[in-house]
Design an enzyme around this catalytic site. Structure first.
Site, PDB file in Angstrom:
ATOM      1  N   TRP A   1       0.887  -1.208  -0.076  1.00 52.55           N
ATOM      2  CA  TRP A   1       0.060  -0.115  -0.176  1.00 52.55           C
ATOM      3  C   TRP A   1       0.790   1.157   0.008  1.00 52.55           C
ATOM      4  O   TRP A   1       0.528   2.120  -0.683  1.00 52.55           O
ATOM      5  CB  TRP A   1      -0.943  -0.217   1.205  1.00 52.55           C
ATOM      6  CG  TRP A   1      -1.788  -1.086   1.236  1.00 52.55           C
ATOM      7  CD1 TRP A   1      -1.979  -2.017   2.243  1.00 52.55           C
ATOM      8  CD2 TRP A   1      -2.955  -1.631   0.031  1.00 52.55           C
ATOM      9  NE1 TRP A   1      -2.987  -2.943   1.832  1.00 52.55           N
ATOM     10  CE2 TRP A   1      -3.408  -2.742   0.690  1.00 52.55           C
ATOM     11  CE3 TRP A   1      -3.289  -0.955  -1.015  1.00 52.55           C
ATOM     12  CZ2 TRP A   1      -4.668  -3.397  -0.228  1.00 52.55           C
ATOM     13  CZ3 TRP A   1      -4.230  -1.502  -1.784  1.00 52.55           C
ATOM     14  CH2 TRP A   1      -4.992  -2.814  -1.436  1.00 52.55           C
TER      15      TRP A   1
ATOM     16  N   ASP B   1      -1.883   6.572   6.404  1.00 49.12           N
ATOM     17  CA  ASP B   1      -2.877   5.685   5.923  1.00 49.12           C
ATOM     18  C   ASP B   1      -3.208   4.496   7.165  1.00 49.12           C
ATOM     19  O   ASP B   1      -2.289   3.791   7.314  1.00 49.12           O
ATOM     20  CB  ASP B   1      -2.378   4.821   4.833  1.00 49.12           C
ATOM     21  CG  ASP B   1      -3.229   3.762   4.246  1.00 49.12           C
ATOM     22  OD1 ASP B   1      -4.413   3.368   4.948  1.00 49.12           O
ATOM     23  OD2 ASP B   1      -2.906   3.097   3.049  1.00 49.12           O
TER      24      ASP B   1
ATOM     25  N   LYS C   1     -12.181  -1.926   6.667  1.00 51.65           N
ATOM     26  CA  LYS C   1     -11.183  -3.069   7.656  1.00 51.65           C
ATOM     27  C   LYS C   1     -11.640  -2.793   9.022  1.00 51.65           C
ATOM     28  O   LYS C   1     -11.872  -3.934   9.592  1.00 51.65           O
ATOM     29  CB  LYS C   1      -9.770  -2.419   7.544  1.00 51.65           C
ATOM     30  CG  LYS C   1      -9.288  -2.355   6.282  1.00 51.65           C
ATOM     31  CD  LYS C   1      -8.825  -3.715   5.481  1.00 51.65           C
ATOM     32  CE  LYS C   1      -8.648  -3.485   4.130  1.00 51.65           C
ATOM     33  NZ  LYS C   1      -7.563  -2.525   3.468  1.00 51.65           N
TER      34      LYS C   1
HETATM   35  C1  LIG Z   1      -6.856  -2.457   2.086  1.00 48.72           C
HETATM   36  C2  LIG Z   1      -6.037  -0.998   2.283  1.00 48.72           C
HETATM   37  C3  LIG Z   1      -5.844  -0.063   1.240  1.00 48.72           C
HETATM   38  C4  LIG Z   1      -6.835  -0.010  -0.053  1.00 48.72           C
HETATM   39  O1  LIG Z   1      -8.269   0.197   0.427  1.00 48.72           O
HETATM   40  P1  LIG Z   1      -9.263   0.421  -0.879  1.00 48.72           P
HETATM   41  O2  LIG Z   1     -10.305   1.135  -0.145  1.00 48.72           O
HETATM   42  O3  LIG Z   1      -9.684  -0.810  -1.350  1.00 48.72           O
HETATM   43  O4  LIG Z   1      -8.679   1.466  -1.806  1.00 48.72           O
HETATM   44  C5  LIG Z   1      -4.894   0.907   1.494  1.00 48.72           C
HETATM   45  N1  LIG Z   1      -4.291   0.993   2.537  1.00 48.72           N
HETATM   46  C6  LIG Z   1      -4.319  -0.079   3.473  1.00 48.72           C
HETATM   47  C7  LIG Z   1      -3.277  -0.022   4.698  1.00 48.72           C
HETATM   48  C8  LIG Z   1      -5.034  -1.176   3.328  1.00 48.72           C
HETATM   49  O5  LIG Z   1      -5.226  -1.946   4.338  1.00 48.72           O
END
Ligand SMILES: *Cc1c(COP(=O)(O)O)cnc(C)c1O
Length: 377
Positions: free
Chosen positions: A119, A186, A210
């Site tokens: 990511w 993030d 998540k």
């Molecule tokens: C799942 C995830 C993403 C991607 O998320 P989307 O909503 O599918 O774009 C980005 N960063 C992290 C840390 C993730 O766990």
């Protein structure tokens, strides 16, 4: 885990028993059972309105109240300081990879990134379109098995970007980097799992799916003074200021994901808030990692043990048992443990243990690991 619900079927109220699995999915992921119940009810009849949550205006007082409550709960639970806006956007965390840089990084300026997994790598690639990007540290040569710790952070960066929890590799920043530079985080896979010092960040983003709600909403917490500093033209929909001004309702927001996120936030608060979540998550992590370390048939993939994620525990089979992957997954399945297969880029296994997971589910997985040991050890 069995539980009972009443459903209306052909005008008859009928009790049904639902068999829930132990859900270790990394995302979309487990949510609290009462949240599923309330969300299902709101799809049939929202707050006794005689209308579904899915068929009312996003500008109705009923939905505006949902949005407001969600924001108040975020502010309250994370102790968000004054001067920060809370937004619910679309496009997933992946859209934040470019939106953050587009709004915060000028053409002639530099941002720093710590590369701790797929990511982060994607975030770096997207930011490069907008300004100078410096990768200050990377654990890529070691397959992202740890969080880099020794590196220098220049003081003239527009921001420092970190992925606080690396969902795929099972690593997590336990301490924030020491710097005066404002950060962009993030936090998709750890938001609301433990306290965070929001004041260290200019912007925090998290895809809801998540630890917060269904896929389709992305939570953004942004310091308003960090905006309006770049010279480029920003398309209206990609400009945070648009969504701040219009309270996340410039266009139709993802009403259902926001509603369900609000229900989850209510549930977090009713269950002791972030401190209680942190305690529960620590107990679950302790349980799984103790078994990974004890059981000779498994080993953890994270090399610096302090970096082990409380949200996603990654582990593989010991070298001499490598061909038994499917056997372990079969045992998991028989014990109703779902979603234990590791990410395709890492292999092995991953147990995601978000807020809504009860410790009984982790105990169930530990028992599977122990019966695997008895069978194949
Ligand atoms: C799942 C995830 C993403 C991607 O998320 P989307 O909503 O599918 O774009 C980005 N960063 C992290 C840390 C993730 O766990």
């Amino acid at each position: 885990m069995r539980y009972k619900v009443f459903v209306e079927y052909l005008h008859l109220l009928k009790e049904i028993e639902i068999m829930k699995k132990h859900n270790f999915s990394s995302g979309p992921a487990i949510l609290p059972l009462p949240v599923f119940e309330q969300a299902a009810e709101a799809v049939r009849d929202f707050n006794g309105m005689g209308l579904s949550i899915l068929e009312i205006s996003h500008r109705s007082p009923e939905f505006t109240a949902v949005m407001e409550e969600a924001k108040v709960l975020v502010r309250d639970l994370l102790k968000v300081p004054e001067g920060y806006a809370i937004l619910f956007l679309q496009g997933g965390a992946s859209s934040q990879f470019f939106m953050t840089a587009m709004n915060l990084l000028d053409q002639d300026a530099t941002a720093g990134y710590i590369d701790t997994g797929s990511w982060s790598t994607k975030a770096i690639k997207e930011a490069e379109a907008f300004g100078t990007v410096r990768t200050l540290a990377s654990s890529k040569p070691e397959h992202f098995t740890y969080i880099p710790k020794e590196y220098t952070i220049p003081t003239d960066l527009s921001y420092l970007h970190i992925t606080t929890n690396n969902t795929i590799y099972g690593t997590q920043f336990k301490e924030l980097p020491e710097t005066e530079v404002p950060m962009v985080g993030d936090m998709s896979s750890e938001i609301f799992s433990k306290p965070v010092d929001v004041s260290r960040f200019d912007l925090i983003y998290a895809g809801a799916q998540k630890n917060l709600g269904p896929a389709g909403a992305t939570l953004v917490i942004v310091r308003e003074e960090a905006l309006s500093k770049v010279k480029r033209h920003i398309p209206t929909m990609l400009d945070y200021r648009t969504h701040i001004k219009k309270d996340s309702a410039f266009n139709t927001p993802p009403v259902f994901p926001i509603y369900v996120s609000m229900l989850t936030l209510r549930w977090i608060k009713a269950n002791g808030g972030i401190a209680a979540m942190q305690q529960k998550n620590a107990a679950k992590a302790e349980l799984i990692y103790r078994e990974i370390d004890r059981n000779p048939l498994f080993r953890g993939t994270v090399t610096d043990l302090v970096d082990r994620s409380t949200m996603n525990a990654t582990f593989i089979l010991a070298d001499d048992k490598k061909d038994l992957n499917d056997e372990f997954l079969k045992l998991c399945k028989a014990a109703n443990c779902s979603g234990v297969k590791g990410h395709r880029s890492v292999g092995g296994f991953r147990a995601s243990m978000y807020n809504a997971m009860e410790i009984e589910s982790v105990q169930a997985l530990v028992q599977v690991m122990q019966s695997f040991e008895r069978k194949f050890g």
